[in-house]
Write a protein that holds these residues in place. Structure first.
Motif, short mmCIF file in Angstrom:
data_model
loop_
_atom_site.label_atom_id
_atom_site.label_comp_id
_atom_site.label_asym_id
_atom_site.label_seq_id
_atom_site.Cartn_x
_atom_site.Cartn_y
_atom_site.Cartn_z
N ASP A 226 0.73 -1.33 0.14
CA ASP A 226 -0.19 0.11 0.00
C ASP A 226 0.55 1.08 0.36
N ARG A 227 2.23 1.28 0.48
CA ARG A 227 3.03 2.18 -0.28
C ARG A 227 4.04 1.81 -0.80
N GLN A 228 4.05 3.05 -1.76
CA GLN A 228 5.09 2.83 -3.39
C GLN A 228 6.12 3.13 -2.76
N SER A 229 7.37 2.59 -2.11
CA SER A 229 8.20 3.32 -1.67
C SER A 229 9.14 2.46 -2.33
N PRO A 230 10.56 3.78 -2.64
CA PRO A 230 11.31 3.66 -4.14
C PRO A 230 11.89 1.36 -3.56
N LEU A 231 11.98 1.01 -2.68
CA LEU A 231 12.41 0.02 -1.69
C LEU A 231 11.37 -1.34 -2.66
N TRP A 232 10.59 -0.99 -2.51
CA TRP A 232 9.24 -1.66 -3.29
C TRP A 232 9.15 -1.94 -3.87
N LEU A 233 9.21 -0.41 -5.09
CA LEU A 233 9.51 -0.35 -6.62
C LEU A 233 10.28 -1.53 -7.03
N PHE A 234 11.99 -1.66 -6.30
CA PHE A 234 13.00 -1.99 -6.97
C PHE A 234 12.70 -3.11 -6.54
N ALA A 235 11.62 -3.67 -6.08
CA ALA A 235 11.63 -5.31 -5.49
C ALA A 235 10.68 -5.63 -6.17
N VAL A 236 9.66 -5.08 -7.15
CA VAL A 236 8.79 -5.57 -7.92
C VAL A 236 10.03 -5.72 -9.08
N GLU A 237 10.49 -4.94 -9.84
CA GLU A 237 11.52 -4.88 -10.57
C GLU A 237 13.00 -6.12 -10.78
N ILE A 238 13.05 -6.53 -9.15
CA ILE A 238 13.43 -7.57 -9.33
C ILE A 238 12.68 -9.15 -9.36
N MET A 239 11.46 -8.67 -9.16
CA MET A 239 10.19 -9.99 -9.32
C MET A 239 9.74 -10.19 -10.57
N VAL A 240 9.75 -8.75 -11.51
CA VAL A 240 9.86 -8.94 -13.12
C VAL A 240 10.57 -9.53 -13.58
N THR A 241 11.96 -8.92 -13.23
CA THR A 241 12.87 -9.23 -14.09
C THR A 241 13.29 -10.91 -13.78
N ALA B 148 11.24 -12.54 -16.66
CA ALA B 148 11.64 -11.84 -18.51
C ALA B 148 13.05 -12.93 -18.63
N ILE B 149 14.18 -13.24 -17.23
CA ILE B 149 15.91 -13.78 -18.17
C ILE B 149 15.03 -15.11 -18.20
N LYS B 150 13.52 -15.85 -18.23
CA LYS B 150 13.44 -16.87 -18.26
C LYS B 150 13.45 -17.86 -16.98
N GLU B 151 13.79 -17.18 -15.82
CA GLU B 151 13.39 -18.09 -14.87
C GLU B 151 12.82 -18.15 -14.15
N SER B 152 12.32 -19.54 -13.67
CA SER B 152 10.90 -20.06 -12.83
C SER B 152 10.77 -19.62 -11.79
N LEU B 153 9.91 -19.11 -11.47
CA LEU B 153 9.59 -18.66 -9.88
C LEU B 153 9.22 -19.74 -9.06
N SER B 154 8.43 -20.70 -9.33
CA SER B 154 8.40 -21.64 -9.41
C SER B 154 9.70 -23.01 -8.79
N GLY B 155 10.45 -22.64 -9.85
CA GLY B 155 11.18 -23.54 -9.83
C GLY B 155 12.12 -23.07 -9.16
N LEU B 156 12.41 -22.01 -9.32
CA LEU B 156 13.52 -21.48 -7.58
C LEU B 156 12.54 -22.24 -6.30
N LEU B 157 11.80 -21.92 -6.16
CA LEU B 157 11.11 -21.93 -4.65
C LEU B 157 11.00 -22.89 -4.17
N PHE B 158 10.50 -24.00 -5.54
CA PHE B 158 10.03 -25.46 -5.00
C PHE B 158 10.94 -26.72 -5.55
N PHE B 159 11.84 -26.36 -6.77
CA PHE B 159 12.49 -27.16 -7.49
C PHE B 159 14.15 -27.09 -7.24
#
Length: 590
Positions: free
Chosen positions: A230-245, A248-259
């Protein structure tokens, strides 16, 4: 000091000299001349020299040595800022990329600790320009640059409150914003080549370096930061950039977390990798960043089971930010699981043992009130999700390992709730209504040190155990359905109450004697004060609730000892009430 004619003569010599014939002293002299211009506030003259068409050979050969003095001047933020920035921009477009990278890397490595953010903010745009000029080994150079920058940023304190983040006193937020801009063209390059299906070994290496950057950023600074959607702070936006990246580079989130598919994590040890993925799980499941693109095929129990590894990592920490994220991730992972559904075999998993133990330690040792409060809510939520057999096993484990009367009393309350729940026909089970209940009651209705048990330190557990006994005697009709259970329960009850009465009797006599000794001592001290006859007699030292009574004032000692006697009276009144209920039930049955 050289005059203008001497300077012009040297410059002409450099123009006429082949690059391979330039000597180290020529580079040093060129740097000194540039530094002299800057120190004499003549940055405009230096810029003209650098941009002069006749000097491009000199600039291409030796221009890199001017980067350091120019960057220092920019960081000072004096009137020459624009001229120096323009000069650096020209150098990054003219000098050889490899030489520029070496110079820029040295500047990053040798950053003044008091000017980290200013240096990074100054260098990143120019570093990006140089890297984009590379044709070969771009991936390795991008990786080296990102690693060097991150190493410096990790030295900056992470703002934890909104006020600190808004102030951004150390510039970390601005640097993170600049880093997101810095990586954009390299991410776009990867996406473009993926779309065209022309990825080669170099492109795969660039993906690996970007992945390493993302994982390092998840650990520092994002794991330390307080993040709220609920607070679009710079670090929040940086977190969004990392999660979107990552996608984008074809790294599966489920693969990273679960496998455990962090196949390219060659620079991070196991604990660092876990911390990074723990933050990734937190951003995904708690803050819901990119959750819309996460596969919905995984069951809530599977997600919980996988997340327990990261929850354990976070709750093992002593840092408030880690503990808070661990509690929130645990709560979110549990919320989607159906009540009374987690099977007992899950408790055989290491993480399902370690997480509750870490949570128990937080409840008993953490000095931060809101964390203990949140921890207790999550502790109860976890209990609610276990099925009857799993609850039974979990309660046994906690009663055997917690060694804390507060935790034990909380478990006993839950045992009572489960007995009440199991009394309904549709919920009946052997774990809380059959013979299996007796093994739990054997742990509840016992004094750990027998008659030597410290009743005051064990007060919470003892009072709750007596309340449980009273409840079961009141609801005896349901329990009597199993004669063997009822008979054994009565034996355990009688033995427990007999032992407890003896313990109360011994403790009351002891504390009464101490109270009497205290009163006599106070009288003696009063007499000694009047007569000034002899030294004060020290009263015997006893320990109550981890405090040494003899170190208290006489008034406080009196209050503590009197309170102990009142506590024994309360225990005994409960015992009397239990025996009255027992007699009432016996008279009705005859």
């Amino acid at each position: 000091m050289m005059n203008e004619d001497q300077v012009n003569a040297i410059i002409q010599t450099w123009r006429d000299t082949q690059e391979e014939d330039l000597k180290p002293e020529d580079y040093k002299q060129f740097q000194n001349l540039g530094s002299t211009c800057l120190s004499e506030c003549d940055s405009e003259q230096l810029l003209k020299f650098i941009q002069d068409e006749k000097n491009q050979g000199i600039v291409k050969s030796m221009g890199c040595v001017l980067l350091a003095p120019l960057v220092k001047e920019v960081i000072k933020k004096d009137k020459s800022l624009d001229h120096c920035q323009a000069a650096i921009t020209h150098l990054t477009k003219t000098c050889r990329p490899n030489e520029l990278l070496c110079s820029l890397h040295e500047l990053i490595e040798d950053t003044d600790p008091g000017a980290i953010s200013e240096t990074i903010l100054t260098l990143l745009p120019h570093l990006q320009t140089v890297l984009l000029r590379l044709d070969e080994k771009k991936a390795a150079c991008v990786g080296m640059a990102l690693s060097a920058v991150h190493k410096q940023l990790s030295r900056l304190p992470v703002p934890y409150t909104q006020k600190q983040e808004d102030a951004d006193a150390y510039g970390l937020c601005r640097c993170c914003t600049a880093l997101a801009v810095f990586t954009k063209p390299f991410i776009e390059e990867v996406k473009r080549k993926d779309a065209n299906g022309v990825c080669n070994t170099e492109d795969e290496e660039l993906k690996t370096e970007l992945l390493k950057f993302c994982m390092r950023s998840l650990r520092e600074p994002l794991l330390e930061a307080e993040l709220h959607k609920d607070r679009q702070s710079p670090l929040w936006l940086f977190a969004v950039e990392i999660m979107v990246t990552l996608p984008a580079i074809k790294e599966s989130l489920s693969g990273l977390l679960f496998f455990s598919s962090l196949r390219r994590s060659t620079v991070m040890n196991n604990s660092q990798s876990k911390e990074s993925r723990a933050c990734l799980a937190y951003l995904l499941f708690v803050q819901l960043i990119t959750i819309d693109s996460f596969p919905a095929v995984f069951s809530p129990v599977f997600v919980l089971q996988c997340n327990m590894e990261y929850i354990n990592q976070l709750l093992s920490s002593k840092k408030e930010s880690h503990l808070l994220k661990g509690l929130e991730l645990f709560a979110k992972s549990l919320e989607c699981v159906q009540d009374n559904s987690l099977p007992v075999n899950l408790l055989e998993l290491k993480s399902f043992y370690s997480v509750p133990q870490n949570l128990r330690q937080l409840l008993t040792d953490c000095p931060i009130h809101h964390l203990r409060e949140s921890g207790l809510q999550v502790f109860q939520l976890f209990i609610n999700k276990l099925d009857a057999e799993a609850k039974h096993k979990f309660f046994r484990c906690m009663l055997k390992t917690s060694n804390h009367t507060g935790v034990e009393s909380y478990i006993i309350k839950n045992i009572r709730n489960q007995i009440e729940f199991s009394m309904k026909p549709e919920n009946t089970n052997k774990w809380f209504m059959g013979m299996e209940l007796l093994s739990l009651l054997g742990l509840v209705l016992r004094l750990p040190q027998g008659t030597a048990t410290d009743l005051l330190n064990s007060m919470d557990k003892i009072m709750e155990s007596l309340n449980l006994l009273r409840y079961m005697l009141i609801r005896d009709k349901e329990l009597r359905n199993n004669a063997n259970v009822w008979e054994e329960l009565c034996k355990i009850k009688d033995e427990y109450l007999k032992m407890l009465r003896v313990c109360i009797s011994i403790s009351r006599a002891y504390y009464s004697a101490e109270l009497k000794a205290l009163k006599e001592d106070q009288k003696l001290k009063a007499k000694e004060a009047r007569d000034a006859a002899r030294s004060t007699r020290l009263i015997k030292s006893i320990t109550v609730k981890h405090e040494n009574v003899s170190n208290m004032s006489p008034e406080v000692q009196h209050q503590v000892l009197q309170s102990a006697l009142v506590t024994f009276d309360l225990m005994e009144s409960l015992i009397v009430r239990i025996e009255e209920i027992t007699d009432e039930k016996l008279s009705k049955s005859t």
